[in-house]
Design a protein around this motif. Structure first.
Motif, PDB file in Angstrom:
ATOM      1  N   ALA A 187     -14.777  53.611   1.850  1.00 44.35           N
ATOM      2  CA  ALA A 187     -14.236  52.872   0.709  1.00 44.35           C
ATOM      3  C   ALA A 187     -14.587  51.387   0.812  1.00 44.35           C
ATOM      4  O   ALA A 187     -14.370  50.773   1.869  1.00 44.35           O
ATOM      5  CB  ALA A 187     -12.726  53.047   0.633  1.00 44.35           C
ATOM      6  N   PRO A 188     -15.118  50.793  -0.249  1.00 43.60           N
ATOM      7  CA  PRO A 188     -15.467  49.362  -0.204  1.00 43.60           C
ATOM      8  C   PRO A 188     -14.257  48.446  -0.164  1.00 43.60           C
ATOM      9  O   PRO A 188     -14.377  47.266   0.167  1.00 43.60           O
ATOM     10  CB  PRO A 188     -16.272  49.161  -1.496  1.00 43.60           C
ATOM     11  N   GLN A 189     -13.080  48.980  -0.493  1.00 47.37           N
ATOM     12  CA  GLN A 189     -11.872  48.154  -0.530  1.00 47.37           C
ATOM     13  C   GLN A 189     -10.698  48.972  -0.017  1.00 47.37           C
ATOM     14  O   GLN A 189     -10.630  50.191  -0.246  1.00 47.37           O
ATOM     15  CB  GLN A 189     -11.603  47.686  -1.975  1.00 47.37           C
ATOM     16  N   ASN A 190      -9.794  48.314   0.688  1.00 46.76           N
ATOM     17  CA  ASN A 190      -8.537  48.968   1.066  1.00 46.76           C
ATOM     18  C   ASN A 190      -7.517  48.691  -0.031  1.00 46.76           C
ATOM     19  O   ASN A 190      -6.964  47.595  -0.108  1.00 46.76           O
ATOM     20  CB  ASN A 190      -8.031  48.436   2.404  1.00 46.76           C
TER      21      ASN A 190
ATOM     22  N   ASP B  53     -19.380  45.447 -19.625  1.00 44.49           N
ATOM     23  CA  ASP B  53     -18.635  44.445 -18.868  1.00 44.49           C
ATOM     24  C   ASP B  53     -18.415  44.836 -17.407  1.00 44.49           C
ATOM     25  O   ASP B  53     -17.641  44.182 -16.710  1.00 44.49           O
ATOM     26  CB  ASP B  53     -17.268  44.209 -19.541  1.00 44.49           C
ATOM     27  N   GLY B  54     -19.064  45.908 -16.979  1.00 43.25           N
ATOM     28  CA  GLY B  54     -18.869  46.377 -15.607  1.00 43.25           C
ATOM     29  C   GLY B  54     -19.654  45.564 -14.604  1.00 43.25           C
ATOM     30  O   GLY B  54     -20.542  44.774 -14.955  1.00 43.25           O
ATOM     31  N   THR B  55     -19.323  45.769 -13.334  1.00 41.15           N
ATOM     32  CA  THR B  55     -20.013  45.088 -12.247  1.00 41.15           C
ATOM     33  C   THR B  55     -20.333  46.094 -11.150  1.00 41.15           C
ATOM     34  O   THR B  55     -19.575  47.043 -10.932  1.00 41.15           O
ATOM     35  CB  THR B  55     -19.147  43.949 -11.660  1.00 41.15           C
ATOM     36  N   SER B  56     -21.449  45.899 -10.467  1.00 37.11           N
ATOM     37  CA  SER B  56     -21.881  46.834  -9.425  1.00 37.11           C
ATOM     38  C   SER B  56     -20.926  46.861  -8.233  1.00 37.11           C
ATOM     39  O   SER B  56     -20.967  47.782  -7.421  1.00 37.11           O
ATOM     40  CB  SER B  56     -23.284  46.463  -8.946  1.00 37.11           C
ATOM     41  N   HIS B  57     -20.068  45.848  -8.134  1.00 36.28           N
ATOM     42  CA  HIS B  57     -19.109  45.810  -7.024  1.00 36.28           C
ATOM     43  C   HIS B  57     -18.032  46.872  -7.188  1.00 36.28           C
ATOM     44  O   HIS B  57     -17.454  47.334  -6.206  1.00 36.28           O
ATOM     45  CB  HIS B  57     -18.475  44.421  -6.935  1.00 36.28           C
ATOM     46  N   TYR B  58     -17.733  47.248  -8.443  1.00 37.75           N
ATOM     47  CA  TYR B  58     -16.728  48.272  -8.732  1.00 37.75           C
ATOM     48  C   TYR B  58     -17.405  49.398  -9.512  1.00 37.75           C
ATOM     49  O   TYR B  58     -17.511  49.340 -10.734  1.00 37.75           O
ATOM     50  CB  TYR B  58     -15.563  47.688  -9.530  1.00 37.75           C
ATOM     51  N   ILE B  59     -17.852  50.430  -8.793  1.00 33.40           N
ATOM     52  CA  ILE B  59     -18.636  51.496  -9.421  1.00 33.40           C
ATOM     53  C   ILE B  59     -17.843  52.208 -10.509  1.00 33.40           C
ATOM     54  O   ILE B  59     -18.352  52.459 -11.603  1.00 33.40           O
ATOM     55  CB  ILE B  59     -19.083  52.514  -8.342  1.00 33.40           C
TER      56      ILE B  59
ATOM     57  N   GLN C 223      -4.170  46.381 -11.724  1.00 29.07           N
ATOM     58  CA  GLN C 223      -3.835  45.475 -10.628  1.00 29.07           C
ATOM     59  C   GLN C 223      -5.080  44.933  -9.926  1.00 29.07           C
ATOM     60  O   GLN C 223      -4.963  44.183  -8.954  1.00 29.07           O
ATOM     61  CB  GLN C 223      -2.950  46.192  -9.602  1.00 29.07           C
ATOM     62  N   GLY C 224      -6.260  45.324 -10.413  1.00 25.06           N
ATOM     63  CA  GLY C 224      -7.497  44.867  -9.799  1.00 25.06           C
ATOM     64  C   GLY C 224      -7.963  45.711  -8.643  1.00 25.06           C
ATOM     65  O   GLY C 224      -8.884  45.332  -7.908  1.00 25.06           O
ATOM     66  N   ARG C 225      -7.345  46.872  -8.446  1.00 23.37           N
ATOM     67  CA  ARG C 225      -7.746  47.750  -7.347  1.00 23.37           C
ATOM     68  C   ARG C 225      -8.973  48.574  -7.742  1.00 23.37           C
ATOM     69  O   ARG C 225      -9.079  49.051  -8.868  1.00 23.37           O
ATOM     70  CB  ARG C 225      -6.592  48.678  -6.952  1.00 23.37           C
ATOM     71  N   ASP C 226      -9.867  48.750  -6.803  1.00 23.37           N
ATOM     72  CA  ASP C 226     -11.102  49.498  -7.028  1.00 23.37           C
ATOM     73  C   ASP C 226     -10.780  50.991  -7.196  1.00 23.37           C
ATOM     74  O   ASP C 226     -10.206  51.615  -6.297  1.00 23.37           O
ATOM     75  CB  ASP C 226     -12.041  49.286  -5.842  1.00 23.37           C
TER      76      ASP C 226
ATOM     77  N   SER D 210     -12.304  53.312  -4.493  1.00 22.43           N
ATOM     78  CA  SER D 210     -11.539  53.293  -3.244  1.00 22.43           C
ATOM     79  C   SER D 210     -10.220  54.038  -3.396  1.00 22.43           C
ATOM     80  O   SER D 210      -9.788  54.766  -2.491  1.00 22.43           O
ATOM     81  CB  SER D 210     -11.275  51.847  -2.815  1.00 22.43           C
ATOM     82  N   LEU D 211      -9.569  53.879  -4.542  1.00 20.20           N
ATOM     83  CA  LEU D 211      -8.311  54.583  -4.789  1.00 20.20           C
ATOM     84  C   LEU D 211      -8.504  56.093  -4.765  1.00 20.20           C
ATOM     85  O   LEU D 211      -7.679  56.840  -4.230  1.00 20.20           O
ATOM     86  CB  LEU D 211      -7.723  54.153  -6.136  1.00 20.20           C
ATOM     87  N   VAL D 212      -9.598  56.554  -5.359  1.00 25.03           N
ATOM     88  CA  VAL D 212      -9.869  57.996  -5.391  1.00 25.03           C
ATOM     89  C   VAL D 212     -10.093  58.531  -3.981  1.00 25.03           C
ATOM     90  O   VAL D 212      -9.598  59.606  -3.626  1.00 25.03           O
ATOM     91  CB  VAL D 212     -11.093  58.288  -6.294  1.00 25.03           C
ATOM     92  N   ILE D 213     -10.829  57.774  -3.157  1.00 28.38           N
ATOM     93  CA  ILE D 213     -11.094  58.227  -1.787  1.00 28.38           C
ATOM     94  C   ILE D 213      -9.801  58.286  -0.978  1.00 28.38           C
ATOM     95  O   ILE D 213      -9.525  59.276  -0.285  1.00 28.38           O
ATOM     96  CB  ILE D 213     -12.114  57.297  -1.109  1.00 28.38           C
ATOM     97  N   TYR D 214      -8.982  57.241  -1.064  1.00 27.67           N
ATOM     98  CA  TYR D 214      -7.721  57.238  -0.330  1.00 27.67           C
ATOM     99  C   TYR D 214      -6.744  58.248  -0.923  1.00 27.67           C
ATOM    100  O   TYR D 214      -5.945  58.863  -0.189  1.00 27.67           O
ATOM    101  CB  TYR D 214      -7.103  55.838  -0.348  1.00 27.67           C
TER     102      TYR D 214
END
Length: 315
Positions: free
Chosen positions: A55-58, A79-85, A91-94, A97-101
């Motif tokens: 996950a790129p983000q916790n 309006d998307g960005t490659s940092h958040y696929i 809340q700004g959570r990726d 990463s949420l799906v993986i966790y």
């Protein structure tokens, strides 16, 4: 020296050949659906285990979350960005990463609850089938009573009791254990019934009679002789019940009596995303839902294959 190495290599090659020629492996190799289901299931398990590294983000670490990145669409949109696929939530959570966790928590609940059901069901089934008499009557009547209570109803009831008895902070820290206990205590009946039937057949066979004549204890006979002959059906039930346990946890979380938003499972993510569906933030609900569907479908297909393999009528 070289002769010894050659012999070891030949032995290793022979062992691999025997494994590949095994009926179970041959059946798997001859079923593309089972292979695909096994590959997907194994891949999802590895992703869940390696969540902190993949996950790129916790998403549970508030220091890594920025409200300025909230409600961003998936990377391929305008309006998307490659940092958040898969985009971000409110809340700004990726989402990725949420799906993986979330997958990790769903599998954890599923595995622990199935392990609990298996331990209770197999123990009671062995006792019931091998001992018979009053023990058989009491255990089977308890199983009949349990079947009259749906798993969802039992889980909601136990969740309410725990919420009433435990302080708020203790309850929040114990939600996962309460979920595991609620689902696990509801799933022991299939194991008990199947193991009971097999134990009643096996205990009349000659090798069990020989063990009795050798003055082995009833518990030793049940564990070392009867139990190994029930492992095939138990594996089938456990695999199918894993999918049911994950689906039950997702249902409970969607109803608001499962994992909290601070430690969301896939079901919790679907519930949270459903609230923003009409706002156009479809990616918050779609990606957790797709992951849940793929996981349950893969586990079910693999369980169906196992059921066919261990079905003597199909051999």
């Amino acid at each position: 020296m070289n002769s010894a190495k050659d012999q070891q290599m030949a032995t290793c090659t022979e062992n691999i050949r025997r494994i590949l020629d095994h009926d179970l492996v041959w059946s798997l190799r001859s079923s593309p659906t089972a292979i695909l289901a096994a590959v997907i299931t194994g891949l999802l398990f590895m992703i869940a285990i390696g969540a902190p590294f993949i996950a790129p983000q916790n998403p549970f670490d508030l220091a890594s979350v920025s409200l300025l990145d909230s409600e961003l669409p998936p990377a391929w949109m305008a309006d998307g960005t490659s940092h958040y696929i898969f985009g971000t939530d409110t809340q700004g959570r990726d989402i990725f990463s949420l799906v993986i966790y979330g997958l990790r928590i769903s599998l954890m609940v599923g595995f622990l609850s199935v392990a609990m059901s298996l331990l209770i069901g197999v123990s009671l089934g062995l006792w019931s089938g091998y001992a018979g008499g009053w023990a058989d009557t009491i255990i089977m009547r308890a199983a009949d009573v349990k079947l009259s209570f749906p798993t969802i109803l039992v889980a909601i009831m136990l969740n309410g009791v725990a919420k009433t008895l435990l302080p708020g902070e203790v309850f929040q820290q114990s939600v996962l254990l309460i979920l595991v206990f609620s689902i696990g205590i509801s799933g022991w009946v299939p194991y008990a019934r199947v193991v009971r039937g097999l134990a009643m057949v096996e205990k009349e066979k000659e090798y069990v009679q020989a063990a009795r004549l050798a003055r082995r204890s009833a518990s030793a006979i049940a564990i070392s002789h009867v139990l190994p002959n029930t492992l095939g059906p138990i594996a089938v039930i456990a695999t199918i019940n894993l999918a049911l346990a994950i689906l039950t946890e997702a249902t409970l979380s969607f109803l608001g009596v499962g994992m909290p938003p601070t430690e969301p499972s896939l079901g919790t993510l679907v519930r949270i995303g459903n609230e923003y569906m009409l706002s156009g933030l479809w990616w918050i609900v779609i990606f957790p839902s797709l992951m849940l569907v793929v996981l349950i479908l893969a586990v079910n297909l693999f369980g169906d294959w196992l059921r066919d393999v261990f079905n003597p009528k199909l051999r």
